[in-house]
Design an enzyme around this catalytic site. Structure first.
Site, PDB file in Angstrom:
ATOM      1  N   GLU A   1      76.743 -26.174-142.257  1.00 27.31           N
ATOM      2  CA  GLU A   1      77.674 -25.834-143.336  1.00 27.31           C
ATOM      3  C   GLU A   1      77.151 -26.327-144.671  1.00 27.31           C
ATOM      4  OE1 GLU A   1      81.158 -26.509-146.101  1.00 27.31           O
ATOM      5  OE2 GLU A   1      79.621 -27.895-145.376  1.00 27.31           O
TER       6      GLU A   1
ATOM      7  N   ASP B   1      83.435 -36.034-144.714  1.00 23.83           N
ATOM      8  CA  ASP B   1      82.924 -34.676-144.886  1.00 23.83           C
ATOM      9  C   ASP B   1      81.795 -34.392-143.903  1.00 23.83           C
ATOM     10  OD1 ASP B   1      82.257 -32.183-145.862  1.00 23.83           O
ATOM     11  OD2 ASP B   1      81.197 -32.949-147.611  1.00 23.83           O
TER      12      ASP B   1
ATOM     13  N   HIS C   1      82.937 -28.394-139.536  1.00 30.28           N
ATOM     14  CA  HIS C   1      81.471 -28.452-139.450  1.00 30.28           C
ATOM     15  C   HIS C   1      81.003 -29.817-138.964  1.00 30.28           C
ATOM     16  CE1 HIS C   1      80.549 -30.546-143.358  1.00 30.28           C
ATOM     17  NE2 HIS C   1      81.606 -29.891-143.820  1.00 30.28           N
TER      18      HIS C   1
ATOM     19  N   HIS D   1      79.507 -36.622-150.627  1.00 29.83           N
ATOM     20  CA  HIS D   1      78.064 -36.377-150.511  1.00 29.83           C
ATOM     21  C   HIS D   1      77.240 -37.597-150.895  1.00 29.83           C
ATOM     22  CE1 HIS D   1      78.122 -31.660-150.474  1.00 29.83           C
ATOM     23  NE2 HIS D   1      78.808 -32.206-149.480  1.00 29.83           N
TER      24      HIS D   1
END
Length: 508
Positions: A325, A293, A281, A448
């Site tokens: 995503e 990520d 993604h 995140h």
């Protein structure tokens, strides 16, 4: 083809931030960029393409991606590549331009689609005299009325809140207190809203908190929090004793629709009736630049796609970079849902590569078996096992539970699998012995978060897994001998029943 993608990218920017990105005007191919025809190249060789993978090249790509993430600073006050941001538009442009440099080896296409995006600016939950530490707004939650705090009694909902009859009449004007269970969080929030609740709290049936999403927006959704089972337990006890528990809920949030883009590149050589497909993604969360990520997976694919041009292939190879995503697998879901049945059948397998270089890594293989997943998923799993064994590297299995972009493929009967290095999960003592690092910490302590930058990527793990990606491509691009043929586009109910995630957040 190039013109249409540029229009889509410009529309993405215009629809969200109205920023102008100078390098969105991608150059067309020049005559000196035309690649040697695939038939003049040696047949794909796993050892040779693995040897071409370089940590230095991957790091240079990561540094470039971080600079692109800085394009999001003006709107978000920090680097980000979340969908709708200038950082994500720049990411798409970078991927596209890098593919253009590879000449005619690939047919490049794009798929524009509307995507739902949500932001929570502030939130607060007070239950009685306590401020629960586990309280977290659901993804894609609407705001409380007028984006102001709302006050009301908690009303315990019967069963799991999956039916409208579970909601007593006194929930109107109050805050619904709902047990997590067998139906989506969005269904619970919608039922609460239809019953007149001013907000909702979904408490876990286990001790941990709930990091969930409401999914597709509904006009009946109300501001919704998740709450841990630990902090819910004393509240439930009071409510069952018919004692009054009041609460204050506050969420300042926005939910809107934007335009974004999937990028797909398929080799011009190889059998197009037997496609090897892999994806990563292209977006990050809004909180940070997302270099691990999933910058790591996206850049691994880009590097493997680049090195593949030195070879010919027997089966067509299709690379995909999914958007959205982090918002709930939006791009991959849209792609698979819009595939005609005959095109679905051409995809022999899908390989997902999400988070390839976590700093406190473990070499993780999705435990995809043929008993629950489409036939061929287990053979792919075993390919990863065999490779780690050959390299004398340890590995561990992780649940195949819908957390990444393979989910839509599995649900539509396409065999799938993949590898990862870990997100917010806790490394065990056994894994510390197997892989080094620190037991008791997250695999990616910056998952995140703003600190998911270039320094957050473990280059050793990233190179190892990029070599394995190259091996997976080389193996199936050469031959599907011994790999099950596609038979159906229907997935077993067992997978659907066991899957509680849809992307990084729980939806059930």
């Amino acid at each position: 083809m190039g013109h249409s993608l540029r229009l889509a990218l410009c529309a993405t920017v215009a629809a969200t931030s109205a920023l102008q990105i100078p390098f969105l005007n991608s150059p067309s191919r020049t005559h000196d960029q035309v690649a040697v025809q695939p038939s003049e190249k040696p047949l794909i060789n796993s050892t040779a393409i693995q040897e071409a993978i370089s940590g230095d090249r991957l790091l240079r790509r990561a540094e470039k991606l971080y600079e692109i993430a800085k394009l999001g600073q003006e709107e978000y006050n920090h680097p980000t590549r979340v969908i709708g941001s200038a950082g994500h538009a720049g990411t798409l442009n970078y991927i596209y331009e890098e593919l253009l440099k590879l000449g005619d080896y690939y047919d490049i296409s794009n798929q524009s689609f509307p995507a739902v995006s949500g932001k929570v600016f502030e939130s607060r939950l007070v239950i009685g005299n306590d401020v629960p530490t586990s309280a977290a707004p659901m993804g894609l939650t609407p705001a409380t009325k007028n984006k102001e705090p709302v006050h009301g009694d908690l009303v315990l909902v019967k069963n799991e809140g999956c039916q409208s009859t579970d909601y007593p009449t006194d929930v109107a004007g109050s805050i619904a207190f709902i047990k997590r269970g067998t139906c989506p969080f969005g269904t619970k929030s919608e039922n609460a809203g239809r019953a007149g609740a001013i907000a909702a709290i979904v408490y876990n049936d286990e001790k941990e908190g709930v990091s969930g999403t409401l999914g597709t927006p509904s006009p009946y959704h109300v501001a919704t929090f998740g709450l841990s089972g630990d902090e819910a337990e004393p509240v439930i006890k009071k409510l069952k004793q018919t004692k009054r528990v009041d609460a204050i809920a506050y969420i300042d949030a926005e939910v809107g629709s934007i335009l974004t883009v999937n990028i797909v590149a398929q080799t011009t050589g190889g059998d197009p009736e037997n496609v090897v497909m892999l994806g990563a993604h292209s977006d990050s969360v809004d909180a940070g630049p997302g270099i691990n990520d999933d910058g790591s997976g996206s850049l691994s694919l880009l590097e493997v796609a680049s090195q593949l041009t030195g070879f010919s292939v027997n089966n067509a190879v299709r690379f995909a970079w999914w958007a959205g995503e982090e918002e709930g697998l939006l791009g991959s879901d849209y792609y698979v849902a819009t595939l005609p049945e005959d095109e679905n059948q051409k995809i022999r397998l899908f390989m997902d590569y999400d988070m390839m270089g976590s700093p406190n890594f473990a070499y993780q293989i999705y435990n995809a078996t043929n008993a629950i997943n489409p036939n061929g998923s287990e053979e792919l799993r075993d390919l990863y096992i065999d490779w780690y064994d050959e390299q004398k590297l340890n590995y561990t299995f992780i649940p195949f539970d819908g957390r990444s972009d393979y989910d839509g493929f599995i649900r539509n009967g396409i065999p799938g699998g993949g590898i990862a290095t870990g997100a917010e999960g806790i490394k065990t003592k056994k894994e510390q012995e197997q892989f080094g690092g620190k037991a008791g910490d997250w695999y990616d302590p910056c998952y995140h978060q703003l600190c998911d930058d270039v320094g957050n990527v473990n280059v050793t793990a990233w190179v190892v897994n990029t070599k394995l990606i190259a091996h997976s491509v080389a193996t199936y691009a050469k031959s599907f001998k011994g790999f099950p043929k596609r038979t159906t586009s229907v997935v077993s109910e067992a997978y659907v029943e066991e899957t509680k995630y849809h992307g990084p957040r729980l939806f059930v």
